[in-house]
Write a protein that holds these residues in place. Structure first.
Motif, PDB file in Angstrom:
ATOM      1  N   ARG A 120     -10.418   3.846  -5.694  1.00  9.99           N
ATOM      2  CA  ARG A 120      -9.880   3.137  -4.529  1.00  9.99           C
ATOM      3  C   ARG A 120      -9.113   1.910  -4.997  1.00  9.99           C
ATOM      4  N   LEU A 121      -7.824   1.900  -4.700  1.00  7.63           N
ATOM      5  CA  LEU A 121      -6.945   0.777  -5.037  1.00  7.63           C
ATOM      6  C   LEU A 121      -6.491   0.131  -3.734  1.00  7.63           C
ATOM      7  N   SER A 122      -6.605  -1.176  -3.632  1.00 10.96           N
ATOM      8  CA  SER A 122      -6.309  -1.836  -2.356  1.00 10.96           C
ATOM      9  C   SER A 122      -5.594  -3.166  -2.597  1.00 10.96           C
ATOM     10  N   PRO A 123      -4.261  -3.142  -2.620  1.00  7.80           N
ATOM     11  CA  PRO A 123      -3.496  -4.378  -2.794  1.00  7.80           C
ATOM     12  C   PRO A 123      -3.537  -5.266  -1.549  1.00  7.80           C
ATOM     13  N   HIS A 124      -3.170  -6.515  -1.754  1.00  6.68           N
ATOM     14  CA  HIS A 124      -3.043  -7.476  -0.656  1.00  6.68           C
ATOM     15  C   HIS A 124      -1.716  -8.213  -0.829  1.00  6.68           C
ATOM     16  N   TYR A 125      -1.409  -9.101   0.105  1.00 11.72           N
ATOM     17  CA  TYR A 125      -0.077  -9.697   0.120  1.00 11.72           C
ATOM     18  C   TYR A 125       0.235 -10.502  -1.124  1.00 11.72           C
ATOM     19  N   TYR A 126      -0.778 -10.990  -1.849  1.00  8.03           N
ATOM     20  CA  TYR A 126      -0.500 -11.782  -3.039  1.00  8.03           C
ATOM     21  C   TYR A 126      -0.284 -10.916  -4.275  1.00  8.03           C
TER      22      TYR A 126
ATOM     23  N   ILE B 238      -5.186   0.680   1.726  1.00  8.85           N
ATOM     24  CA  ILE B 238      -6.225   1.294   0.904  1.00  8.85           C
ATOM     25  C   ILE B 238      -5.702   2.640   0.427  1.00  8.85           C
ATOM     26  N   VAL B 239      -5.641   2.810  -0.885  1.00  8.80           N
ATOM     27  CA  VAL B 239      -5.085   4.025  -1.485  1.00  8.80           C
ATOM     28  C   VAL B 239      -6.167   4.664  -2.343  1.00  8.80           C
ATOM     29  N   THR B 240      -6.508   5.919  -2.060  1.00  2.47           N
ATOM     30  CA  THR B 240      -7.538   6.612  -2.832  1.00  2.47           C
ATOM     31  C   THR B 240      -6.902   7.757  -3.611  1.00  2.47           C
TER      32      THR B 240
ATOM     33  N   GLY C 123       0.816  -1.212   0.000  1.00  7.34           N
ATOM     34  CA  GLY C 123       0.000   0.000   0.000  1.00  7.34           C
ATOM     35  C   GLY C 123       0.846   1.255   0.000  1.00  7.34           C
ATOM     36  N   ALA C 124       1.889   1.261   0.816  1.00  6.20           N
ATOM     37  CA  ALA C 124       2.775   2.431   0.874  1.00  6.20           C
ATOM     38  C   ALA C 124       3.504   2.620  -0.444  1.00  6.20           C
ATOM     39  N   ALA C 125       3.928   1.511  -1.058  1.00  3.67           N
ATOM     40  CA  ALA C 125       4.641   1.600  -2.331  1.00  3.67           C
ATOM     41  C   ALA C 125       3.723   2.130  -3.433  1.00  3.67           C
ATOM     42  N   LEU C 126       2.479   1.688  -3.429  1.00  7.19           N
ATOM     43  CA  LEU C 126       1.534   2.179  -4.428  1.00  7.19           C
ATOM     44  C   LEU C 126       1.259   3.665  -4.224  1.00  7.19           C
ATOM     45  N   ARG C 127       1.062   4.068  -2.984  1.00  8.17           N
ATOM     46  CA  ARG C 127       0.811   5.483  -2.693  1.00  8.17           C
ATOM     47  C   ARG C 127       2.003   6.346  -3.119  1.00  8.17           C
ATOM     48  N   GLU C 128       3.200   5.846  -2.882  1.00  2.27           N
ATOM     49  CA  GLU C 128       4.405   6.572  -3.282  1.00  2.27           C
ATOM     50  C   GLU C 128       4.471   6.723  -4.799  1.00  2.27           C
ATOM     51  N   ARG C 129       4.136   5.668  -5.513  1.00  2.00           N
ATOM     52  CA  ARG C 129       4.130   5.744  -6.976  1.00  2.00           C
ATOM     53  C   ARG C 129       3.142   6.794  -7.468  1.00  2.00           C
ATOM     54  N   LEU C 130       1.933   6.783  -6.901  1.00  2.00           N
ATOM     55  CA  LEU C 130       0.905   7.714  -7.372  1.00  2.00           C
ATOM     56  C   LEU C 130       1.233   9.148  -6.980  1.00  2.00           C
TER      57      LEU C 130
ATOM     58  N   THR D 196       1.774  -8.000  -6.592  1.00  2.00           N
ATOM     59  CA  THR D 196       3.193  -7.854  -6.890  1.00  2.00           C
ATOM     60  C   THR D 196       3.524  -6.404  -7.210  1.00  2.00           C
ATOM     61  N   GLU D 197       4.810  -6.090  -7.157  1.00  2.00           N
ATOM     62  CA  GLU D 197       5.274  -4.751  -7.534  1.00  2.00           C
ATOM     63  C   GLU D 197       4.958  -4.465  -9.002  1.00  2.00           C
ATOM     64  N   ASP D 198       5.017  -5.487  -9.831  1.00  2.00           N
ATOM     65  CA  ASP D 198       4.695  -5.297 -11.243  1.00  2.00           C
ATOM     66  C   ASP D 198       3.241  -4.855 -11.418  1.00  2.00           C
ATOM     67  N   GLU D 199       2.345  -5.412 -10.627  1.00  2.00           N
ATOM     68  CA  GLU D 199       0.949  -5.002 -10.729  1.00  2.00           C
ATOM     69  C   GLU D 199       0.759  -3.551 -10.285  1.00  2.00           C
ATOM     70  N   LEU D 200       1.521  -3.126  -9.279  1.00  2.00           N
ATOM     71  CA  LEU D 200       1.472  -1.727  -8.873  1.00  2.00           C
ATOM     72  C   LEU D 200       1.972  -0.833 -10.001  1.00  2.00           C
ATOM     73  N   ASP D 201       3.044  -1.253 -10.660  1.00  2.00           N
ATOM     74  CA  ASP D 201       3.596  -0.473 -11.774  1.00  2.00           C
ATOM     75  C   ASP D 201       2.579  -0.364 -12.906  1.00  2.00           C
ATOM     76  N   ARG D 202       1.873  -1.454 -13.179  1.00  2.00           N
ATOM     77  CA  ARG D 202       0.864  -1.422 -14.243  1.00  2.00           C
ATOM     78  C   ARG D 202      -0.231  -0.418 -13.933  1.00  2.00           C
ATOM     79  N   ALA D 203      -0.714  -0.423 -12.695  1.00  2.00           N
ATOM     80  CA  ALA D 203      -1.768   0.513 -12.311  1.00  2.00           C
ATOM     81  C   ALA D 203      -1.269   1.952 -12.386  1.00  2.00           C
ATOM     82  N   ALA D 204      -0.073   2.195 -11.881  1.00  2.00           N
ATOM     83  CA  ALA D 204       0.481   3.550 -11.922  1.00  2.00           C
ATOM     84  C   ALA D 204       0.690   3.999 -13.364  1.00  2.00           C
ATOM     85  N   GLY D 205       1.084   3.082 -14.231  1.00  2.00           N
ATOM     86  CA  GLY D 205       1.288   3.433 -15.628  1.00  2.00           C
ATOM     87  C   GLY D 205       0.007   3.856 -16.315  1.00  2.00           C
ATOM     88  N   VAL D 206      -1.088   3.166 -16.015  1.00  2.00           N
ATOM     89  CA  VAL D 206      -2.382   3.549 -16.602  1.00  2.00           C
ATOM     90  C   VAL D 206      -2.796   4.937 -16.115  1.00  2.00           C
TER      91      VAL D 206
END
Length: 393
Positions: free
Chosen positions: A364-370, A320-322, A295-302, A372-382
């Motif tokens: 609202r984007l909400s990752p879980h332990y399963y 949970i990242v909004t 979650g922190a990594a995704l928020r940092e990317r956005l 990956t960083e690649d999935e976060l990158d994909r979302a941030a890229g879109v």
């Protein structure tokens, strides 16, 4: 954790980047097989007969839930949703004119509607505790509001529309000292990171199976501190919750059983048990550490993207990242992510009426332990593409 193996054991990971765990987590294959196996058993030998054959496993589920949240066997009742579990706890309290219900700005909208209904019906008063400078419930203000009129403190641990984590252990210390019941809505926290009812000090806790616990939809539960039970009068009853007495009246059955019902979806109950056991095996501290880090990594990317703004509050934040993309309606952002195979959801203004922020709906984007960083990158890229004018959507 072996993330590759966990993803292989989660069928949905093969098809989508699932960043909607605050809505509903992906079932593991073992949980899916548990549910379907019981449905097949019911179809083969009959519903009552299947329940009898699996009775030990069914009766073990509440104890497993209690273990997960730091409770004890005999303190958990199962429901078909967290909403019904919350209603069972709240409406078991009695209120009179002048009583006060204290809650926070981030309280779940449906809970707030129930408070207002009881206030209208009984003459009680609903008081919203101010937020502190971090946007979380101000515990110093809460302590000043506690007096002999307060009948309940109701708090949402993690709001549905943002990433803050309310300081509920501080709330628990205040309510325990004052002798005021504390009802905690842990719908978004149980399964996301460790939750310990005795460490928090709440008197009642409700949660769902379908979100970060990765259980089936149609499952929820209520935990009640044993000392609190004697002050609760369930709003409805039936033969599993009460017993006839020899005067034509009834008495409540012992302990948490006063909140039980006869009819249950036992396939879903067993699925919940499977999900809870998996959570216990993996370790809530281990899975929670990874989930919060994602979650922190995704928020940092956005936060690093021009034209994208995140809206999460709180000194402590969760997975949970909004966010919002400047100039692009949130529903269009969600639709674009969906076309790219990324699951997200939108926040609802109706569930955040008391928040005091005119920002919803948000993505609202909400990752879980399963995840990956690649999935976060994909979302941030879109989102980055949407934020650049002229880019195809």
């Amino acid at each position: 954790m072996d993330i590759t193996a966990l993803r292989a054991g989660t069928p949905g990971c093969a098809h989508r980047a699932h960043l909607n765990n605050a809505g509903a987590g992906l079932l593991s294959r073992r949980t899916l097989e548990t549910v379907t196996a019981h449905l097949e058993l019911e179809a083969r030998i009959g519903g009552y007969e299947a329940a009898t054959e699996r009775l030990d496993a069914i009766e073990a589920v509440p104890a497993a839930v209690a273990e997960l949240i730091g409770g004890r066997a005999g303190e958990v009742a199962l429901f078909d949703s967290a909403t019904h579990a919350w209603h069972a706890a709240f409406y078991a309290l009695s209120f009179r004119p002048g009583d006060r219900i204290l809650t926070g700005h981030a309280e779940y909208g449906s809970n707030m509607l129930a408070y207002l209904q009881i206030a209208r019906r009984t003459g009680a008063e609903v008081v919203v505790v101010p937020d502190d400078e971090h946007g979380q419930l101000d515990t110093a203000a809460l302590e000043k509001l506690i007096d002999e009129r307060v009948r309940l403190v109701g708090v949402t641990h993690v709001p549905t529309g943002g990433g803050l984590v309310n300081p509920v252990a501080d709330v628990g210390r205040i309510t325990r000292r004052a002798g005021v019941p504390f009802l905690l809505d842990a719908t978004q926290s149980v399964g996301q990171f460790p939750v310990d009812v005795r460490g928090i000090g709440c008197d009642m806790l409700v949660a769902t199976g379908r979100k970060f616990l990765r259980g089936p939809r149609g499952t929820g539960f209520l935990w009640v501190r044993p000392e609190t039970l004697e002050h609760l009068e369930p709003h409805v009853t039936e033969s599993t919750a009460a017993a006839w007495d020899d005067k034509g009246g009834f008495t409540w059955r012992e302990g948490i059983r006063r909140f039980t019902t006869f009819e249950m979806n036992y396939a879903a109950v067993l699925g919940l048990g499977s999900a809870v056991r998996q959570a216990l095996e993996l370790g809530p501290a281990v899975t929670g550490e990874r989930t919060l880090a994602l979650g922190a990594a995704l928020r940092e990317r956005l936060d690093a993207l021009p034209g994208v703004t995140t809206y999460d509050q709180g000194r402590e934040r969760c997975a949970i990242v909004t966010a919002r993309v400047d100039g692009v309606p949130s529903d269009e952002v969600k639709d674009t992510l969906t076309r790219h195979g990324i699951n997200v959801s939108l926040t609802s203004p109706d569930q955040a009426r008391t928040e005091g922020r005119d920002v919803h709906p948000l993505v609202r984007l909400s990752p879980h332990y399963y995840n990956t960083e690649d999935e976060l990158d994909r979302a941030a890229g879109v989102l980055a593409g949407l934020a650049r004018p002229g880019q195809p959507r």
